[in-house]
Design an enzyme around this catalytic site. Sequence first.
Site, mmCIF file in Angstrom:
data_model
loop_
_atom_site.group_PDB
_atom_site.id
_atom_site.type_symbol
_atom_site.label_atom_id
_atom_site.label_comp_id
_atom_site.label_asym_id
_atom_site.label_seq_id
_atom_site.Cartn_x
_atom_site.Cartn_y
_atom_site.Cartn_z
ATOM 1 N N THR A 13 -9.367 -0.641 -13.673
ATOM 2 C CA THR A 13 -8.828 -1.279 -14.880
ATOM 3 C C THR A 13 -9.759 -2.338 -15.446
ATOM 4 O OG1 THR A 13 -6.586 -0.895 -14.132
ATOM 5 C CG2 THR A 13 -6.858 -2.611 -15.760
ATOM 6 N N SER A 59 -8.090 5.863 -8.018
ATOM 7 C CA SER A 59 -7.256 6.884 -7.376
ATOM 8 C C SER A 59 -8.075 8.148 -7.104
ATOM 9 C CB SER A 59 -6.059 7.232 -8.263
ATOM 10 O OG SER A 59 -5.325 6.057 -8.483
ATOM 11 N N ASP A 90 -5.930 0.141 -7.015
ATOM 12 C CA ASP A 90 -5.080 1.116 -6.315
ATOM 13 C C ASP A 90 -5.583 1.447 -4.910
ATOM 14 O OD1 ASP A 90 -3.404 1.226 -8.469
ATOM 15 O OD2 ASP A 90 -4.096 3.162 -9.215
ATOM 16 N N THR A 275 2.972 0.567 12.554
ATOM 17 C CA THR A 275 4.342 0.348 12.079
ATOM 18 C C THR A 275 4.454 0.431 10.559
ATOM 19 O OG1 THR A 275 6.163 -1.242 11.936
ATOM 20 C CG2 THR A 275 3.969 -2.181 12.230
ATOM 21 N N GLN A 276 5.610 0.877 10.110
ATOM 22 C CA GLN A 276 5.903 0.889 8.670
ATOM 23 C C GLN A 276 6.191 -0.523 8.151
ATOM 24 O OE1 GLN A 276 9.072 3.746 7.881
ATOM 25 N NE2 GLN A 276 8.044 5.308 9.094
ATOM 26 N N CYS A 277 6.430 -1.465 9.081
ATOM 27 C CA CYS A 277 6.712 -2.848 8.652
ATOM 28 C C CYS A 277 5.436 -3.519 8.166
ATOM 29 C CB CYS A 277 7.255 -3.676 9.817
ATOM 30 S SG CYS A 277 8.810 -3.072 10.451
HETATM 31 N N1 ASP Z 1 -5.568 2.892 -11.560
HETATM 32 C C1 ASP Z 1 -6.446 1.761 -11.546
HETATM 33 C C2 ASP Z 1 -7.472 1.970 -10.447
HETATM 34 O O1 ASP Z 1 -7.167 1.776 -9.316
HETATM 35 C C3 ASP Z 1 -5.683 0.495 -11.331
HETATM 36 C C4 ASP Z 1 -6.563 -0.726 -11.211
HETATM 37 O O2 ASP Z 1 -7.716 -0.754 -11.550
HETATM 38 O O3 ASP Z 1 -6.076 -1.745 -10.758
HETATM 39 O O4 ASP Z 1 -8.570 2.333 -10.731
#
Ligand code: ASP
Length: 340
Positions: A13, A59, A90, A275-277
Amino acid sequence: MNSKVLIIYTGGTIGMVEDPITGTLHPFDFDHLFNEVPELQKLEIELEVESIKSPIDSSNVDSEVWMELIAIIEKHYDQFDGFVVLHGSDTMAYTASALSFLIENNSKPIIFTGSQLPIGTLRTDGKENLITAIEIAGAKRNGKAIVPEVAIYFEYDLYRANRTTKMSAENFQAFQSPNYPILAEAGVHIRFNDHAISGIPKEKVFFRKKISSDVASIKIFPGMKRDIFQAIGSIKGLEGLILETYGSGNAPTADWMIAEVEELNKKGVVIVNITQCATGHVNQGKYETSAQFEKLGVIGGSNMTFEAALCKLMYLLACDEISKEEARSYMAEDLRGELG
Ligand code: ASP
């Protein structure tokens, strides 16, 4: 002498613009960063920038991008005092965790940052994140780096990379380090939490060029079917598995679960129990519902984040000189301040 910091742009972003027609965000040409943040020229730090070949939304990150980052850092390691990696939030905790393992004996600040709002927007968090990350990457005391480790800087806090998890999809404070103190806090001054920051290693830096993708994870949930275990357990070439369990490492004691773990053991799969915690440790054997794992040789992952456990497993499984048995025992040991 001024510090020299290399900014490495990977996308996310922080460097995105809005498509005027569709309204979706996509990465822009990195040269625009200096136009968007003229304040960078005021820093008493020498800056250079480099970008990965095709900047991405994080991502889409994969081990190839990690290797590209490793290659850039290795190429410039001796010429720079520190590095700032601009990365989407992300998967930032994964990439930063991976680098913390792949760069052995790192003695330089490698500070990841990004933003929740694009740097060109009015209320962006990107400018402060970028400027302070650069200051931290260049910060020295008696000629030595103050933060000689891989870390994440976001919204006034600096976290150890392999202790960090993305906790919020919309707050500026997107990250937390639930089981480890913050390394620094930025206010009027940057206050470094010296006792939480790693020391400078004596051995020479070494960059690993391989990481294994023969790993999988299973998140236990009530009513889970045996088929899920069987499907994942039968993946060709599977070498490592992260089991995300309840509480202090607990899971159903059903016979089928034990039989499936035994089956994976026969195949030599390294199984790690985390753990999931968000906070607290795995303690296999505390309850009957985790004692079966202890007996079966499943590795208790202590208080590692999912991101750290996964990246550590991927790293260890790709170290040719390490046997599966050694990989198992290293998984339970603290290698880079990631557990305990
Ligand atoms: N979807 C974006 C990424 O991880 C979100 C971000 O930049 O915070 O590239």
